[in-house]
Design an enzyme around this catalytic site. Structure first.
Site, mmCIF file in Angstrom:
data_model
loop_
_atom_site.group_PDB
_atom_site.id
_atom_site.type_symbol
_atom_site.label_atom_id
_atom_site.label_comp_id
_atom_site.label_asym_id
_atom_site.label_seq_id
_atom_site.Cartn_x
_atom_site.Cartn_y
_atom_site.Cartn_z
ATOM 1 C CG ASP A 117 -2.066 -0.899 1.154
ATOM 2 O OD1 ASP A 117 -2.477 -1.183 0.025
ATOM 3 O OD2 ASP A 117 -2.579 -1.329 2.207
ATOM 4 C CE LYS A 118 -0.508 7.136 -2.822
ATOM 5 N NZ LYS A 118 -0.630 8.139 -1.727
#
Length: 840
Positions: A323-324
């Site tokens: 995930d960013k």
């Protein structure tokens, strides 16, 4: 245990429930009520059946191996050899103590993991909302259920609009069930949408399904590694039995029909002790404690494994989908320059967005927008009458608001593409809005669309807010470290392509960002995946505009392409992808549902925690591999030498006492293998049966040659009698065996780092000192002159170098780069891979 009169009942109204339970929904239970009910109903958990320490210890005297040792002791007792009987009994007691200690260590480590994964609940007590361990819940407690929560106990919904609950794990229903005030929610189900307040009606064993949700999978799960090791163990046991049959047959032939009862009992005693000393009976226990203590180290690194087999999978990850937000970036949003739509001023745009936010949720976007208000007191003129929180599917929040004049209107904020679709912008207006979003995104800004509607009227676009979430300071170096470990990090984000590409560029991840909506134009839940998607996914550096169902498809395709995949997630809708991934990773702050589906749960933010977890998992794997190599090699070295030497020289090269002492001295360093230092392999690791068998077998056969060489020199060069030859061979197997452990513990040269841990080194030194003094002073064995002891040690040190050179050559020959190796071992590896896939 007493049960609540309301347990499992759906016939009571909310008012009747609250009255019968004596609960005030505005304040909850007070401390006195809580203590009384906890005493009456017990903890909100299933009772665990735990063996007492005494029964666990006694169990180590019952089983095939203890029976063999006990039989040997009985035979020594029959022939009245009190010395052998005492030492054999000591071996039995020592093995029991060792096994009990290993089980105790593993149990303590697993208990610590379970405690760290304990289910939490939001409960109203004494008029204050607080988070507590779900075990402390009692009937009458007021709890709040949010999106992603695991329902902590059976309860009656009493306040709120609705919740959509997934009961599939309990009832088998494939679709979530919508429930409203007055309906029951059951322990272990998962909230998929909405939020409500509920009152607990039953806990622990009194719940409708008789169990609470369990986050920790079975701690006794057996990994592919352990299955393979147990197969090797079974093979070695069969080999040992075959060699023993040959040994017994040769001795009976030597007797030429003149069988003496005492001689036969002595032969049986030696055979039994030989099996005990050589068969790797402790292998499963040593591996279990190695993984359990390794899991404890991982927990200290802020990565908690939900089951021990996750360690093996974590060590093999070669693609990590991260995930960013919050993992690659700081998740500390700040409001940028607003972009109001025509006729709207910046202050109004931020106010409308603030009215579509709720501070109590502690949502980072909401807090950033509320912090951007120049005059927070402006919110006092408005009252939120209804609020729909953000969920990953709709990707927006919505609030129904009443102003000071009594006028009611609606406001919403969320992903720009969703808001633009709601407002039905088209033509040049849509193009202008998209240009604004793309321009902001190209500079790394996250964008939020805002719209409002009068009553039930159409949505009117208000403008776009920009939010900046900068990369974490350590993300760039951590990604470089992952690359050095052979792990490809792929970004996964719900943001648009421009934002993802900007962040990826800053972190040197590459800029080939694929929009998930274009990769999967069809319904991925129905298997509508384009044929060319696999190649694009493999080549991509990251994915943007990702919905939860896309995560699952990405993982599935990467696995079909032959990758071992790690996937991060935090929401309830990430659960399918986390479960499908070889290593599902619930990031810090993840929902209970995501934690339940994950193999690894992070307790600190950032990618560095994951990469450190991968490194530690590889170290654990290396410790286990080195032990297996050593154990197989020593089994071959002892069994083959003793049997062949007995047949060729017509006498046993080791006495029963020597075999017992050898087993005892060998057990001491084994206890410390779990604490040894280990290197981090530069590439993902996996269980390679071919390599382990070849290297250990060659080293074992070298050990046989080494022992025969020393026996020959002792007989012809030093002219030792049989009793002294036996002592010399005892010292050879003790010294040579432990020096071999130094050889097998690392893939490189034994004199290079990582050096042995102080515990392992000290254990080996102490056992060698004990063996040397036994031989020099004649303790339990015939004495040897110091000159012969020095000769044995010099001989073993030379052979240690020979073994290390051979080991290094074998690793080079068996390197996967050699194409001929594949053709030789591919059938064996294919069968192992098939077994692993079937098990998975």
């Amino acid at each position: 245990m007493p049960t609540s009169d309301l347990a499992g009942s759906s016939s009571f109204t909310v008012a009747e429930i609250l009255m019968n339970l004596g609960t005030d929904p505005k304040t909850g239970l007070n401390p006195t009520q809580l203590e009384e009910r906890l005493s009456k109903y017990g903890p909100n958990a299933l009772p665990e059946e735990k063996k007492s320490a005494l029964s666990a210890f006694v169990a180590y005297f019952w089983g095939p191996i203890p029976w063999m040792i006990e039989a040997a002791a009985l035979m020594a007792l029959i022939v009245r050899d009190w010395g052998d009987f005492t030492i054999i009994a000591s071996l039995l007691l020592f093995n029991a103590l060792l096994g009990f200690w290993e089980e105790h260590e593993a149990s303590n480590a697993l208990d610590a993991l379970k405690n760290s994964l304990a289910l939490r609940a939001r409960v109203l007590r004494g008029g204050k909302w607080e988070q507590v361990d779900a075990r402390t819940l009692v009937p009458g407690d007021i709890v709040r259920l949010y999106l992603g929560d695991v329902v902590p106990a059976d309860c009656k919904l009493i306040q709120g609009d609705y919740v959509s609950i997934d009961q599939s794990a309990l009832t088998g229903e494939s679709l979530p069930v919508t429930k409203q005030s007055g309906e029951d929610a059951y322990s272990g189900s998962v909230v998929k949408q909405g939020e409500m307040i509920a009152v607990i009606t039953a806990t622990g064993t009194n719940t409708f399904f008789g169990r609470t949700a369990k986050l920790v999978a079975s701690a006794g799960s057996v990994s592919h590694f352990q299955r393979a090791v147990m197969k090797i163990g079974n093979f070695l046991i069969i080999l040992a039995l075959v060699l023993v049959v040959i040994l017994v047959a040769s001795r009976l032939v030597d007797m030429r029909g003149h069988y003496d009862r005492a001689v036969l009992l002595r032969l049986a005693e030696i055979v039994l002790i030989l099996l005990v000393a050589s068969v790797p009976v402790a292998m499963p226990a040593v591996l279990s404690v190695t993984m359990a203590l390794g899991a404890r180290r991982l927990a200290r690194s802020k990565a908690i494994v939900s089951r021990l087999e996750s360690i093996e999978e974590l060590a093999g990850v070669d693609v990590l989908c991260s995930d960013k937000t919050g993992t690659l970036t700081q998740n500390k949003l700040t409001l940028g320059e607003p972009a109001p739509w025509t006729g709207i001023d910046a202050g109004t745009l931020i106010l409308m967005a603030s009215l579509a936010s709720r501070a109590a949720d502690n949502d980072p976007i909401d807090l950033a927008i509320l912090a951007g208000l120049k005059d927070p007191s402006a919110l006092k003129s408005y009252q939120q009458e209804k609020y729909v929180p953000f969920d990953p599917v709709n990707k927006r929040t919505e609030a129904t608001v009443r102003d000071a004049s009594g006028k009611v209107f609606r406001v919403t904020k969320g992903a720009p593409q969703v808001i633009l679709s709601l407002t039905k912008l088209s033509g040049s207006d849509l193009e202008k809005a998209n240009q604004t979003v793309n321009s902001l995104a190209s500079h790394g800004y996250r964008t939020i669309g805002v719209a409002s509607a009068q009553g039930d009227g159409p949505w009117v676009f208000q403008g776009i807010l920009s939010l900046l979430d900068p990369p974490r300071p350590d993300s760039k170096s951590t990604i470089a470290r992952a690359r050095a470990y052979g792990v490809k990090v792929k970004m996964v984000t719900g943001d648009n392509v421009a934002i993802a590409r900007q962040i990826a560029s800053e972190l040197d991840m590459g800029t080939n960002i694929q929009p998930a909506t274009e990769l999967f134009p069809g319904d991925v839940t129905k298997g509508q995946i384009p044929l060319d998607a696999a190649e694009k996914i493999d080549a991509a550096d990251g994915f943007a505009e990702v919905f939860p169902e896309h995560k699952y498809a990405i993982v599935k395709i990467l696995q079909e392409n032959g990758h071992i995949v790690g996937m991060t997630g935090d929401g309830v809708n990430d659960a399918p992808a986390l479960k499908q991934a070889d290593v599902g990773i619930a990031v810090s702050g993840a929902t209970e549902a995501a934690r339940a589906a994950a193999a690894v749960i992070l307790t600190a933010p950032g990618l560095s925690v994951i990469i450190e977890g991968i490194a530690e998992a590889r170290r654990i794997f290396e410790r286990m591999t080195s032990y297996v190599l050593y154990r197989i090699a020593m089994t071959i070295a002892i069994m083959v030498f003793v049997v062949l030497a007995s047949i060729y020289y017509h006498f046993f090269p080791l006495t029963a006492i020597m075999l017992i002492a050898l087993a005892l001295l060998d057990d001491v360093p084994i206890m410390t293998i779990a604490f040894d230092n280990a290197s981090v392999p530069p590439q993902p690791v996996k269980w390679e049966l071919d390599r382990v068998l070849v290297i250990s077998s060659v080293l074992g056969l070298l050990g046989v040659i080494q022992s025969f060489g020393l026996l020959y020199l002792g007989d012809t060069l030093h002219h030792l009698d049989h009793s002294q030859l036996q002592t010399m061979m005892f010292l050879q197997l003790v010294a040579g065996g432990h020096l071999m452990l130094f050889v097998t513990r690392t893939r490189g040269a034994f004199w290079r780092p990582p050096y042995p841990s102080s515990k392992l080194f000290l254990a080996i030194v102490l056992t060698q000192i004990a063996a040397v003094f036994m031989c020099s002073q004649g303790w339990l064995v015939p004495a040897l002159p110091w000159g012969i002891i020095g000769f044995v040690w010099a001989y073993n040190l030379v052979w240690m170098i020979v073994q290390d050179i051979v080991k290094l050559g074998l690793y080079r020959i068996l390197d996967p780069a050699h194409s001929w190796k594949k053709s030789i071992f591919e059938p064996l590896r294919f069968s192992m891979t098939s077994t692993q896939k079937a098990a998975r």
